[in-house]
Design a protein around this motif. Structure first.
Motif, short mmCIF file in Angstrom:
data_model
loop_
_atom_site.label_atom_id
_atom_site.label_comp_id
_atom_site.label_asym_id
_atom_site.label_seq_id
_atom_site.Cartn_x
_atom_site.Cartn_y
_atom_site.Cartn_z
N GLU A 150 -58.91 -0.17 13.02
CA GLU A 150 -57.46 -0.01 12.99
C GLU A 150 -57.01 0.59 11.66
N GLN B 84 -52.02 -1.20 8.46
CA GLN B 84 -53.17 -0.30 8.63
C GLN B 84 -53.89 -0.02 7.32
N GLU C 184 -50.39 2.20 18.14
CA GLU C 184 -51.12 1.07 17.58
C GLU C 184 -50.47 -0.25 18.01
#
Length: 502
Positions: free
Chosen positions: A75, A307, A349
């Motif tokens: 991620e 992130q 995401e």
């Protein structure tokens, strides 16, 4: 272990619609109680397109990200590939061409636009009931009043037909339907629709809460504003707008008083054929956690703090390297939305949002609309003035917009030109001021703050009328003592702990 969890999850999901249909939301305001009323309520939900969706891919991705079989490293962004966007990617607002001051030309532009406000949030954090958009902001006007007045004034001035869409959640939809009735005679078409609702996931078992018996409203949640694109399509509003010749939708939070229609931005997007535009603005120390735009592998992308690898978090927070942040004012091409939603191409995401509800630790899996920028062609950012970002998240923000720092004309909140400092004062109010009713009760009138740098208030403090605050001011009542600031007091660069300090 992850496969076992997913197998149980799929089995639980298979029965969700039946569970939900047998036991719809049982809140006090719900028309559903039993028998035929139940059927009527279910029918209304279907008519409102409040589809119950549970995306197994979403859950799978989140499970991996949350440690159900993967560390979640994938991620993270590969830091070495991050580049600062050029002015072609994040366009300085001052370089935008000013459209001609021609009524017919302006009407032509406006007739290609729809305005959409995110209206799913409640006012509970500020001590209010119902949708946050109905909190009174200034002069008796609510957020929603000001939005309607702004668009109505545009339509009246240019003879245009800019519609207003409100994306509600199941928490706000019923109240909103009643509230918008008061605008029936306004020169504006108002459309409401619901975003999706997802079941909360019990964190330690990774099972949907409704499958374990939590079938009331508390078992569900609206999955973040990234849901706006499929919700527009599923509600039929996207096709409706396209049939009316609309090309762009301007999306913004309903509590951002600076998010008004901007003709320079609209003109630029139409002429440059940009499918997506995110308004960004220069960071201050108060915005260091906000998402920023980067160039990454040839595309513009939103970078969120979640992130960022741990080793680079401080670098991300730096206002020297990452100088801009996302205002969540978005301009998006409607045909592009249709193309991407129909292709199921918007794979934003997942944002795991852990919460505790009724003593149970649950997980909400959300997406953000800003993360969609990388899927659109010719996507850009525009670095806008700070005036286009004026959110009201707390009563300290309410004090700013109710003060002499701003004026209200035709629904537009405008900053007082007498303020020479480009930044707004920093205001920190204690818990006694957290709820709107308590906040309003503690001020006879809002003090003048045009020359204020910072204000910190704590304890049982009450303000009279005609007070002027300048420079750095701190007011702290001693425990158990009521501290009254008298009418007409002028306080400049002072710490006040009692009447003797005035």
């Amino acid at each position: 272990m992850a496969d076992e969890k997913l197998a149980k999850l799929r089995e639980a999901v298979a029965g969700l619609s039946q569970i939900r249909m047998r036991s719809p939301a049982s809140s006090a305001s719900s028309p559903a109680t039993s028998g035929n009323k139940n059927d009527q309520f279910i029918s209304e939900l279907l008519e409102q397109e409040m589809a119950i969706r549970f995306d197994i891919d979403l859950i799978t991705s989140a499970l991996m990200a949350c440690g159900g079989g993967n560390s979640g490293d994938e991620e993270h962004i590969e830091w070495s590939k991050i580049h600062t966007p050029t002015d072609e990617v994040v366009v300085p607002y001052d370089t935008l061409e000013t459209p001609p001051e021609d009524i017919e030309a302006t009407k032509k532009l406006l007739d290609k636009l729809a305005v959409l406000k995110l209206n799913g949030g409640l006012g509970t954090t500020m001590g209010c009931t119902g949708p946050k958009s109905v909190i009174e902001v200034r002069n008796g006007f609510t957020f929603l009043d000001l939005i309607v007045i702004q668009i109505e004034s545009l339509n009246k001035k240019y003879g245009s037909n800019v519609p207003l869409l409100l994306m509600n959640s199941f928490n706000t939809h019923e109240d909103t339907l009643k509230i918008v009735e008061k605008y029936a005679n306004s020169n504006i078409d108002i459309h409401t629709f619901n975003q999706s609702q997802y079941p909360r996931v019990v964190a330690d078992e990774f099972l949907p809460w409704p499958s374990k018996g939590k079938t009331c409203k508390d078992g569900w949640y609206p999955p973040g504003h990234g849901d706006i694109f499929p919700a527009l399509k599923n509600s039929g509003k996207l096709d409706l707008l396209l049939s009316q010749g609309k090309e762009y939708v301007f999306i913004a939070n309903s509590d951002n008083l600076g998010a008004i229609v901007d003709m320079k931005i609209l003109n630029h997007l139409i002429h440059k054929q940009n499918e997506y535009c995110m308004e960004v603005t220069p960071k201050t120390l108060a915005d260091v956690k906000g998402g920023t735009l980067i160039s990454y592998e040839g595309r513009v992308q939103l970078l969120e703090i979640a992130q960022v690898p741990d080793a680079h978090v401080n670098e991300f927070k730096s206002i020297e390297k990452f100088k801009i942040f996302n205002t969540n004012n978005l301009w998006v091409n409607l045909k592009a939305i249709k193309r991407l939603v129909e292709a199921d191409a918007l794979k934003m995401e997942i944002i795991p949002n852990p919460k505790e509800v009724d003593g149970v630790k649950v997980l909400q899996l959300e997406t953000a609309a800003g993360a969609a920028i990388r899927f659109f062609d010719h996507a850009i950012g525009i670095n806008v003035p700070r005036s286009r970002f004026l959110p009201v998240k707390a009563t300290s923000d309410l004090q700013l917009v109710q003060s002499d720092l701003y004026t209200l004309v035709d629904g537009f909140v405008t900053r007082n030109s007498a303020r020479t400092n480009p930044s707004n004062p920093s205001i920190e109010l204690g818990p006694e001021f957290k709820k709107v009713a308590n906040f309003l009760g503690r001020f006879k009138s809002i003090p003048s703050i045009v020359e204020l740098d910072s204000l910190k208030v704590s304890g049982d403090v009450w303000f009279g009328s005609g007070i002027v605050l300048k420079g750095k001011v701190a007011i702290a009542a001693k425990p158990g003592v009521k501290l009254e600031i008298p009418d007409g007091a002028v306080i400049e660069n002072k710490d006040i702990n009692g009447p003797e300090d005035l």
